[in-house]
Design a protein around this motif. Structure first.
Motif, mmCIF file in Angstrom:
data_model
loop_
_atom_site.group_PDB
_atom_site.id
_atom_site.type_symbol
_atom_site.label_atom_id
_atom_site.label_comp_id
_atom_site.label_asym_id
_atom_site.label_seq_id
_atom_site.Cartn_x
_atom_site.Cartn_y
_atom_site.Cartn_z
ATOM 1 N N VAL A 27 -2.143 -4.452 12.060
ATOM 2 C CA VAL A 27 -4.169 -4.322 11.987
ATOM 3 C C VAL A 27 -4.362 -6.441 11.668
ATOM 4 C CG1 VAL A 27 -3.836 -2.967 10.068
ATOM 5 C CG2 VAL A 27 -4.729 -5.368 9.385
ATOM 6 N N ASP A 50 -2.371 4.216 11.319
ATOM 7 C CA ASP A 50 -3.453 5.571 10.595
ATOM 8 C C ASP A 50 -4.181 5.080 10.287
ATOM 9 O OD1 ASP A 50 -3.196 2.867 8.269
ATOM 10 O OD2 ASP A 50 -2.480 4.155 7.068
ATOM 11 N N GLN A 53 -8.801 1.846 14.282
ATOM 12 C CA GLN A 53 -9.576 0.416 14.840
ATOM 13 C C GLN A 53 -8.238 -0.136 14.824
ATOM 14 O OE1 GLN A 53 -11.097 -2.413 11.449
ATOM 15 N NE2 GLN A 53 -10.304 -3.565 12.314
ATOM 16 N N CYS A 82 0.600 3.823 3.219
ATOM 17 C CA CYS A 82 -0.127 3.775 3.886
ATOM 18 C C CYS A 82 0.069 5.585 4.651
ATOM 19 C CB CYS A 82 0.997 2.851 4.818
ATOM 20 S SG CYS A 82 1.220 1.426 4.671
ATOM 21 N N ASP A 85 -3.846 11.226 5.609
ATOM 22 C CA ASP A 85 -3.104 12.130 4.002
ATOM 23 C C ASP A 85 -3.296 13.240 4.200
ATOM 24 O OD1 ASP A 85 -3.307 10.107 2.053
ATOM 25 O OD2 ASP A 85 -5.617 10.009 2.027
ATOM 26 N N GLN B 212 -3.213 -9.408 3.106
ATOM 27 C CA GLN B 212 -4.648 -8.516 4.198
ATOM 28 C C GLN B 212 -4.757 -7.069 3.336
ATOM 29 O OE1 GLN B 212 -3.859 -9.123 8.184
ATOM 30 N NE2 GLN B 212 -6.144 -9.484 8.411
ATOM 31 N N VAL B 213 -5.824 -6.359 3.728
ATOM 32 C CA VAL B 213 -5.606 -4.806 3.368
ATOM 33 C C VAL B 213 -5.208 -4.295 5.004
ATOM 34 C CG1 VAL B 213 -6.971 -3.078 3.087
ATOM 35 C CG2 VAL B 213 -7.419 -4.562 2.206
ATOM 36 N N MET B 214 -4.317 -3.169 4.789
ATOM 37 C CA MET B 214 -3.707 -3.200 6.011
ATOM 38 C C MET B 214 -3.430 -1.980 6.202
ATOM 39 S SD MET B 214 0.249 -3.518 5.357
ATOM 40 C CE MET B 214 1.291 -2.572 6.263
ATOM 41 N N SER B 215 -4.337 -0.934 5.466
ATOM 42 C CA SER B 215 -3.935 0.762 5.309
ATOM 43 C C SER B 215 -5.524 0.701 4.067
ATOM 44 C CB SER B 215 -3.198 1.134 4.866
ATOM 45 O OG SER B 215 -2.911 2.791 4.929
ATOM 46 N N SER B 217 -7.657 4.790 2.421
ATOM 47 C CA SER B 217 -7.128 6.149 1.775
ATOM 48 C C SER B 217 -8.288 6.524 1.446
ATOM 49 C CB SER B 217 -5.850 6.677 1.176
ATOM 50 O OG SER B 217 -6.156 7.575 0.848
ATOM 51 N N VAL B 224 -4.686 -0.721 1.277
ATOM 52 C CA VAL B 224 -3.050 -0.787 1.033
ATOM 53 C C VAL B 224 -2.516 -2.451 1.616
ATOM 54 C CG1 VAL B 224 -0.542 -0.691 1.630
ATOM 55 C CG2 VAL B 224 -1.767 1.318 0.610
ATOM 56 N N ASP B 226 -0.533 -6.030 2.182
ATOM 57 C CA ASP B 226 0.575 -6.623 2.646
ATOM 58 C C ASP B 226 1.068 -7.197 1.510
ATOM 59 O OD1 ASP B 226 -0.872 -8.816 3.364
ATOM 60 O OD2 ASP B 226 -0.494 -8.962 5.227
ATOM 61 N N SER B 274 -12.621 -7.412 11.921
ATOM 62 C CA SER B 274 -12.766 -6.611 9.385
ATOM 63 C C SER B 274 -14.050 -6.861 10.050
ATOM 64 C CB SER B 274 -12.001 -6.945 9.543
ATOM 65 O OG SER B 274 -12.371 -8.152 9.016
ATOM 66 N N GLU B 297 6.968 -4.629 1.518
ATOM 67 C CA GLU B 297 6.486 -5.283 1.876
ATOM 68 C C GLU B 297 4.750 -4.860 1.918
ATOM 69 O OE1 GLU B 297 8.656 -3.804 3.406
ATOM 70 O OE2 GLU B 297 9.521 -5.777 4.500
ATOM 71 N N HIS B 298 5.058 -4.114 0.743
ATOM 72 C CA HIS B 298 3.478 -3.258 0.097
ATOM 73 C C HIS B 298 3.278 -3.191 -1.120
ATOM 74 C CE1 HIS B 298 4.847 -1.065 3.932
ATOM 75 N NE2 HIS B 298 3.327 -1.300 3.882
ATOM 76 N N LYS B 300 0.311 -1.843 -3.317
ATOM 77 C CA LYS B 300 -1.265 -0.566 -3.618
ATOM 78 C C LYS B 300 -2.158 -0.872 -4.266
ATOM 79 C CE LYS B 300 1.644 2.799 -4.241
ATOM 80 N NZ LYS B 300 1.967 4.550 -4.272
ATOM 81 N N LEU B 317 -10.376 -2.164 6.790
ATOM 82 C CA LEU B 317 -9.245 -2.390 7.489
ATOM 83 C C LEU B 317 -9.391 -4.452 7.598
ATOM 84 C CD1 LEU B 317 -7.746 -0.599 9.480
ATOM 85 C CD2 LEU B 317 -6.510 -0.869 7.453
ATOM 86 N N GLY B 318 -8.409 -4.987 7.419
ATOM 87 C CA GLY B 318 -7.783 -6.144 8.021
ATOM 88 C C GLY B 318 -8.906 -7.319 6.789
#
Lengths: 359, 359
Positions: A27, A50, A53, A82, A85, B212-215, B217, B224, B226, B274, B297-298, B300, B317-318
């Protein structure tokens, strides 16, 4: 070649791999640019998305660089990490990729979907594992179907699966690519997976952490080794001791196909002083020995004291031992290099390129 | 300066520190030689021992190099890791150091004892912690006494204590050196220690992991980041989120003396895309957010869903966030460098010299 980070993809390309798949969302604009630069240099680069942006950022950047990136929609396969959904979201994102492709001279190409569930790799029971993967397959099939019916697009690739489940995805009729990687090293956690018929792990361990006994207490039936949290990741349980201590004295690996045979070399770096060279080894049994974390730089090996009157024979100071790490990925991540050994001879020292946090 | 590994001592000496104490047993002959080489180059080097064989190796090597090493006997202070188990053993080892010193032109000097208990650093309750340290002090006093009465030797140094207990050892009347180190960085585990009177941690956190926020929901109230097992060590619990997300957007730290104030910079690397630059931040609350490991690598971030009809506002995101690691030592160990920042400006990038497993 699957990568999780742009830094890994860069390491792969600079090492000669010309087809890299970043099976993870990217991202940050700076990372998107680095990824596009790999494609501009001639590598085939694919990545999952997913969200809109970063996809748009990717499409615009790739167009600016005059190159093209293959894009897969990641679906949430049940790990709740990730991924989109619902099948409807997958279809809308696929459609968006396709639209951007038309608008921006094919700077992004819709390629298919990724449905990966990391947690299922470690389900011990083969029937339970198969049933769980069946649910992943159903989710993947639903996404493929929605993408086809709602967006009119075909998934060329349906990718997923890891070292614990890849045979199941491969046989599903829905997946046409699998992503096992840990099998190359192996770890104690994967080794606890059972196969159909009850036999253990289908792969031999290749990655070992070499450690040395640095303190011995007969009173506590304890030997302390110099492998702590900075040497083996304990997130998936403690490392497992290779039960052939003399194997390590000369950095000699067990013969392929066996993890209980021993071999010996007197040329080991510690054999001159530690008295554990071939033929002089005391009869140390590692049966029932428990590895306990001893802090950042220590591991404690605790011998069972079944018979208080008969203290166990402990390894001598300086004895070198091999540990099968509980979890290979974060363990390898701590090392700057891996010593490659074949039949008692060091044949290479591999730098661990791309290690470190997700840059 | 305390080190745990010869590689760390080498890094310290090459960085200009001329007095290094390896507060850990060194048994490999090659490492003993490297340690002696530091002394031969002019550094003052001290080390602990708990067994005869490496002590003799050290004494002979130091004599060969025409130099001298200060040696302390490590006693088992209750952590059941390294160290001799009884005052009598401590006295015999001290006597042996003294004898070797006479025989080998002072190549080793008996200096005193080390009594360190890592586990006590993290006892939450101050009364319980004080009582536990009292037992360590008693063991140290017994060893000092035995060394004096049985070996006729005086302990110049009685060293131990860490960031969680050092005030107790310092006030004991038995210790005259303490070894706190983690206080310089801090971590979420140390921050859970309570002080007398019930207040929390006496030190401010200085080490943060930028993520950084990469996903995102909305359906799962999940963002999620990184930062997984390759970015933060989870052995002492999950990292704690700094509750000022915009702080990180421009790599701006909170003002000293506060960990709840926010500051802002529009020059942050992610602010252009972002939408989380100063003034545009959505009202994201991080109250009650749980960090769950999402793999290598994640990470939550799970928002509490108290009111199902009112989904929580999630970061975009970002968004960049700062994590207070659960355990600073194995976390710092994963990084090749640390970015040093003062009032919003990067002032240095420090290589993490000496990182990696115990070489």
């Amino acid at each position: 070649m699957c990568c999780q980070k742009v830094a890994e993809a860069e390491a792969m390309v600079s090492g000669g791999i010309q087809d890299v798949f970043i099976s993870n969302e990217v991202v940050a604009p700076s990372k998107i640019t680095r990824m596009v630069a790999l494609a501009a240099q001639g590598a085939r680069v694919s990545v999952v998305v997913d969200a809109l942006q970063p996809l748009e950022q990717l499409a615009v950047t790739a167009q600016q660089w005059g190159t093209s990136i293959d894009v897969l929609v990641e679906i949430n396969a049940g790990q709740d990490r990730c991924g989109v959904d619902t099948p409807g979201q997958a279809a809308r994102l696929a459609e968006h990729i396709s639209r951007l492709s038309s608008q921006l001279n094919g700077s992004v190409n819709f390629k298919g979907i990724q449905a990966y569930h990391g947690g299922l790799q470690h389900v011990r029971d083969p029937q339970q594992r198969a049933a769980a993967v069946q649910r992943v397959v159903a989710k993947a099939a639903a996404a493929v179907d929605a993408i086809n019916k709602k967006a009119g697009l075909k998934c060329q690739l349906v990718t997923g699966g890891g070292s614990g489940t890849y045979r199941l995805e491969a046989a599903s009729g829905v997946f046409n690519e699998v992503q096992p990687g840990s099998f190359a090293f192996g770890d104690a956690d994967y080794a606890r997976n059972l196969q159909l018929g009850g036999q253990q792990g289908e792969w031999q361990q290749s990655l070992w952490v070499l450690t040395q006994v640095m303190s011995v207490s007969a009173a506590r039936a304890c030997a302390v080794v110099d492998a702590g949290l900075k040497a083996v990741s304990l997130d998936s349980g403690p490392p497992v001791l290779l039960e052939t201590p003399n194997v390590a004295a000369g950095l000699v690996a067990p013969p392929p196909g066996s993890n209980s045979s021993s071999s010996c070399s007197s040329s080991g770096p510690s054999s001159s002083s530690s008295g554990n060279a071939c033929g002089q080894l005391p009869a140390v049994s590692f049966e029932g020995v428990e590895f306990q974390n001893g802090g950042d730089e220590h591991g404690k090996l605790l011998w069972p004291q079944a018979i208080p009157q008969l203290p166990p024979q402990l390894p001598s100071l300086g004895t070198k031992l091999l540990l099968q790490p509980g979890h290979c990925d974060p363990t390898a991540n701590m090392y700057d290099s891996i010593v490659a050994e074949r039949e008692g001879t060091v044949v290479a020292v591999w730098p661990v390129a791309g290690r470190g946090p997700g840059l």
